[in-house]
Design a protein around this motif. Structure first.
Motif, PDB file in Angstrom:
ATOM      1  N   MET A 292      -3.624   8.084   8.892  1.00  0.00           N
ATOM      2  CA  MET A 292      -3.691   6.636   8.763  1.00  0.00           C
ATOM      3  C   MET A 292      -4.951   6.146   8.069  1.00  0.00           C
ATOM      4  O   MET A 292      -4.986   5.019   7.564  1.00  0.00           O
ATOM      5  N   LYS A 293      -5.987   6.971   8.002  1.00  0.00           N
ATOM      6  CA  LYS A 293      -7.230   6.551   7.357  1.00  0.00           C
ATOM      7  C   LYS A 293      -6.971   6.134   5.915  1.00  0.00           C
ATOM      8  O   LYS A 293      -7.487   5.112   5.448  1.00  0.00           O
ATOM      9  N   TRP A 294      -6.144   6.904   5.192  1.00  0.00           N
ATOM     10  CA  TRP A 294      -5.893   6.561   3.797  1.00  0.00           C
ATOM     11  C   TRP A 294      -5.082   5.277   3.687  1.00  0.00           C
ATOM     12  O   TRP A 294      -5.285   4.469   2.780  1.00  0.00           O
ATOM     13  N   ALA A 295      -4.163   5.051   4.632  1.00  0.00           N
ATOM     14  CA  ALA A 295      -3.394   3.815   4.617  1.00  0.00           C
ATOM     15  C   ALA A 295      -4.322   2.609   4.752  1.00  0.00           C
ATOM     16  O   ALA A 295      -4.139   1.588   4.071  1.00  0.00           O
ATOM     17  N   TYR A 296      -5.331   2.719   5.611  1.00  0.00           N
ATOM     18  CA  TYR A 296      -6.317   1.644   5.748  1.00  0.00           C
ATOM     19  C   TYR A 296      -7.098   1.465   4.446  1.00  0.00           C
ATOM     20  O   TYR A 296      -7.354   0.328   4.016  1.00  0.00           O
ATOM     21  N   GLU A 297      -7.503   2.564   3.832  1.00  0.00           N
ATOM     22  CA  GLU A 297      -8.267   2.474   2.589  1.00  0.00           C
ATOM     23  C   GLU A 297      -7.454   1.772   1.507  1.00  0.00           C
ATOM     24  O   GLU A 297      -7.972   0.956   0.740  1.00  0.00           O
ATOM     25  N   TRP A 298      -6.161   2.090   1.425  1.00  0.00           N
ATOM     26  CA  TRP A 298      -5.318   1.429   0.429  1.00  0.00           C
ATOM     27  C   TRP A 298      -5.128  -0.043   0.758  1.00  0.00           C
ATOM     28  O   TRP A 298      -5.196  -0.912  -0.122  1.00  0.00           O
ATOM     29  N   LEU A 299      -4.921  -0.361   2.030  1.00  0.00           N
ATOM     30  CA  LEU A 299      -4.708  -1.749   2.439  1.00  0.00           C
ATOM     31  C   LEU A 299      -5.931  -2.600   2.115  1.00  0.00           C
ATOM     32  O   LEU A 299      -5.811  -3.718   1.589  1.00  0.00           O
ATOM     33  N   TYR A 300      -7.133  -2.093   2.412  1.00  0.00           N
ATOM     34  CA  TYR A 300      -8.357  -2.834   2.141  1.00  0.00           C
ATOM     35  C   TYR A 300      -8.737  -2.792   0.657  1.00  0.00           C
ATOM     36  O   TYR A 300      -9.095  -3.810   0.070  1.00  0.00           O
ATOM     37  N   GLY A 301      -8.659  -1.592   0.067  1.00  0.00           N
ATOM     38  CA  GLY A 301      -9.203  -1.400  -1.270  1.00  0.00           C
ATOM     39  C   GLY A 301      -8.310  -1.866  -2.395  1.00  0.00           C
ATOM     40  O   GLY A 301      -8.807  -2.255  -3.458  1.00  0.00           O
ATOM     41  N   GLU A 302      -6.997  -1.838  -2.184  1.00  0.00           N
ATOM     42  CA  GLU A 302      -6.088  -2.233  -3.261  1.00  0.00           C
ATOM     43  C   GLU A 302      -5.287  -3.475  -2.904  1.00  0.00           C
ATOM     44  O   GLU A 302      -5.296  -4.462  -3.636  1.00  0.00           O
TER      45      GLU A 302
END
Length: 298
Positions: A246-256
């Protein structure tokens, strides 16, 4: 959240405190094979009977709990570390790569090597249909995210301090309390709230809470705390897959998504809503709504 640290736990038949000690011991000694006699001492309960009570409470044996937690940690090791698979095998409690590989594939659907090679982005799938999440930086398509409004709710929570990956410890305690007080049937959705920013706060100081929606007149007594969820508008990423990814899902949600959405985050904690149970659901099939609070649209 409101809680008096010096208050006495009412209506406690003893099992709540005892099983909380067992849960803390398991998490702190995950590299050790569970020994029922040792855990009986930790629980201060009869070695003849305590494990039957545990299994009736949690729906799985201590051995199944430890296996599940170790495989969860192994998935995180394969995703976020460069540990050799042999070392991941040992940390997961297996004597050979072959035995570890069979167990890992049975739970996660692929061999440890294939799981590592695929990577998080290759595994990420939409939870409720639609196209997969984008795999390349700079993709502006907003996949599997919708804007939803949630009402104000009363949440009974078990606070957690430390790594967010370890919030399962708080959920184990929460469920134990609810079952022992015969309150589990009065609860609603299981949710988690994350109160601090992991990019700027040391891991040991991170604050979160495992919770469940309850009616207004629900008896919230220590060690549970009351959290008054204000509701509001959220960007909801419908996530399907292992919690370890889920860490990458958070990064995509915030970053993109957020940076290209025209919206701003509100001054409120992120929330996760769990739509199925990790005890009886394969990690690849776990469904979680990741909810980012938003300020009202201008």
């Amino acid at each position: 959240m409101k809680h008096d640290q010096n208050s006495v736990v009412p209506n406690d038949n003893g099992y709540i405190r005892r099983f909380s000690r067992v849960i803390e011991y398991i998490y702190a000694n995950l590299d050790e094979d569970p020994d029922l006699a040792t855990l009986a001492d930790v629980a201060a309960l009869s070695p003849w009977h305590w494990h039957r009570v545990w299994q009736a409470t949690y729906g799985e044996s201590v051995f199944a709990t430890v296996k599940r937690l170790r495989l969860h940690r192994a998935a995180a090791d394969l995703t976020y570390s460069d540990l050799p698979i042999g070392e991941v095998t040992s940390r997961a409690g297996y004597g050979s790569k072959e035995a570890f590989g069979r167990s890992f594939k049975q739970v996660y659907g692929s061999s440890p090597a294939a799981y590592r090679a695929t990577g998080v982005k290759g595994r990420l799938q939409p939870a409720h249909g639609g196209a997969p999440l984008p795999k390349k930086q700079g993709n502006t398509t907003m996949h599997s995210v919708e804007i939803s409004s949630y009402p104000a709710e009363t949440i009974a929570v078990m606070p957690h301090r430390g790594a967010y990956m370890q919030i399962g410890q708080a959920f184990e305690k929460l469920i134990g309390v609810l079952v022992n007080r015969n309150l589990i049937c009065q609860t609603g959705a299981m949710k988690a709230f994350y109160f601090t920013d992991p990019t700027r706060v040391p891991e040991d100081d991170l604050r979160s809470a495992a919770g469940t929606v309850v009616p207004e007149d629900f008896p919230i007594e220590a060690p549970l705390e009351r959290f008054d969820f204000d509701g509001g508008e959220f960007a909801v990423l419908h996530y399907k897959g292992p919690y370890a990814d889920m860490k990458w899902a958070y990064e995509w949600l915030y970053g993109e998504w957020l940076t290209q959405s025209g919206r701003e985050p509100a001054d409120a904690p992120c929330m996760e809503i769990y739509l199925n149970n990790p005890r009886d659901t394969a990690p690849a099939d776990l469904l979680t709504d990741i909810c980012l609070p938003l300020k009202p649209a201008s």
